[in-house]
Design a protein around this motif. Structure first.
Motif, PDB file in Angstrom:
ATOM      1  N   GLU A 190      -3.431   3.748  -4.630  1.00 54.77           N
ATOM      2  CA  GLU A 190      -3.537   3.193  -3.272  1.00 54.77           C
ATOM      3  C   GLU A 190      -2.394   2.211  -3.002  1.00 54.77           C
ATOM      4  O   GLU A 190      -2.161   1.825  -1.857  1.00 54.77           O
ATOM      5  CB  GLU A 190      -4.871   2.457  -3.105  1.00 54.77           C
ATOM      6  N   ARG A 249      -5.706   3.975  -8.722  1.00 52.74           N
ATOM      7  CA  ARG A 249      -6.152   4.981  -7.739  1.00 52.74           C
ATOM      8  C   ARG A 249      -5.008   5.435  -6.824  1.00 52.74           C
ATOM      9  O   ARG A 249      -5.221   6.200  -5.892  1.00 52.74           O
ATOM     10  CB  ARG A 249      -7.297   4.399  -6.891  1.00 52.74           C
ATOM     11  N   ALA A 276       0.842  -1.206   0.000  1.00 55.55           N
ATOM     12  CA  ALA A 276       0.000   0.000   0.000  1.00 55.55           C
ATOM     13  C   ALA A 276       0.874   1.252   0.000  1.00 55.55           C
ATOM     14  O   ALA A 276       1.956   1.272   0.594  1.00 55.55           O
ATOM     15  CB  ALA A 276      -0.891  -0.011   1.238  1.00 55.55           C
ATOM     16  N   PHE A 325      -6.593  -0.650  -7.755  1.00 51.29           N
ATOM     17  CA  PHE A 325      -5.891   0.015  -6.641  1.00 51.29           C
ATOM     18  C   PHE A 325      -4.621   0.713  -7.073  1.00 51.29           C
ATOM     19  O   PHE A 325      -4.265   1.748  -6.511  1.00 51.29           O
ATOM     20  CB  PHE A 325      -5.635  -0.973  -5.493  1.00 51.29           C
ATOM     21  N   THR A 326      -3.952   0.175  -8.091  1.00 51.87           N
ATOM     22  CA  THR A 326      -2.739   0.871  -8.545  1.00 51.87           C
ATOM     23  C   THR A 326      -3.136   2.153  -9.274  1.00 51.87           C
ATOM     24  O   THR A 326      -2.487   3.184  -9.099  1.00 51.87           O
ATOM     25  CB  THR A 326      -1.855  -0.012  -9.464  1.00 51.87           C
TER      26      THR A 326
END
Ligand SMILES: [Zn+2]
Length: 159
Positions: A146, A144, A13, A141-142
């Protein structure tokens, strides 16, 4: 000569208040990767690929995040130990191909330095480690921002 292939994948993260370490170098960024070690996601994926190729479990097995000795450790130390583990079994690294998935920061300019540092740590030629960077088109997620993920494959051989 016996040739074997290994694959590695890792995610960490992205959070504020951490340094960003990737491919063995520190990058200037407003966030860094969260983890027990320095959270160098590329090095961790490469370690897992190397261990997988030798059928020697994974990075968490050899360097548990419950062990105080690995807290905030430089992942280059883990990479060096990983290569020693497979050399002790008679294997040598053939070549490595890795991909980092990150929306930001832009990594292109830093890749030659990562190759140089990682090759040095593993005692291999720079020619034998390929590092690629891609975004995920702002998806997941990458996308965004995050987290950052990395994939690696490695060939090892035994003479
Ligand atoms: Zn990791």
């Amino acid at each position: 000569m016996k040739i074997r292939v290994g694959f590695g994948y890792d995610v960490h993260a992205l959070v504020e208040g951490r340094e960003l370490w990737l491919g063995g170098i520190q990058l200037q960024h407003e966030k860094g990767l969260l983890g027990h070690s320095d959270a160098d996601v590329l090095i961790h994926a490469v370690c897992d690929a190397i261990l997988g190729a030798a059928n020697m479990r994974d990075i968490g097995y050899h360097f548990p995040d419950t062990a105080g000795e690995y807290k905030n450790i430089d992942s280059k130390v883990l990479l060096k130990k990983t290569v020693t583990l497979i050399r002790d079994k008679g294997y040598e690294i053939g070549n490595i191909d890795a991909t980092i998935c990150a929306e930001r920061p832009k990594l292109k300019a830093h890749i030659p330095r990562m190759q140089q540092i990682m090759a040095q740590v593993m005692g291999i030629e720079e020619e034998d480690i390929s590092i690629k960077a891609t975004t995920t088109e702002k998806l997941g997620f990458t996308g965004r921002e995050e987290g950052i993920s990395a994939y690696a494959v490695v060939l090892i051989n035994k003479l």
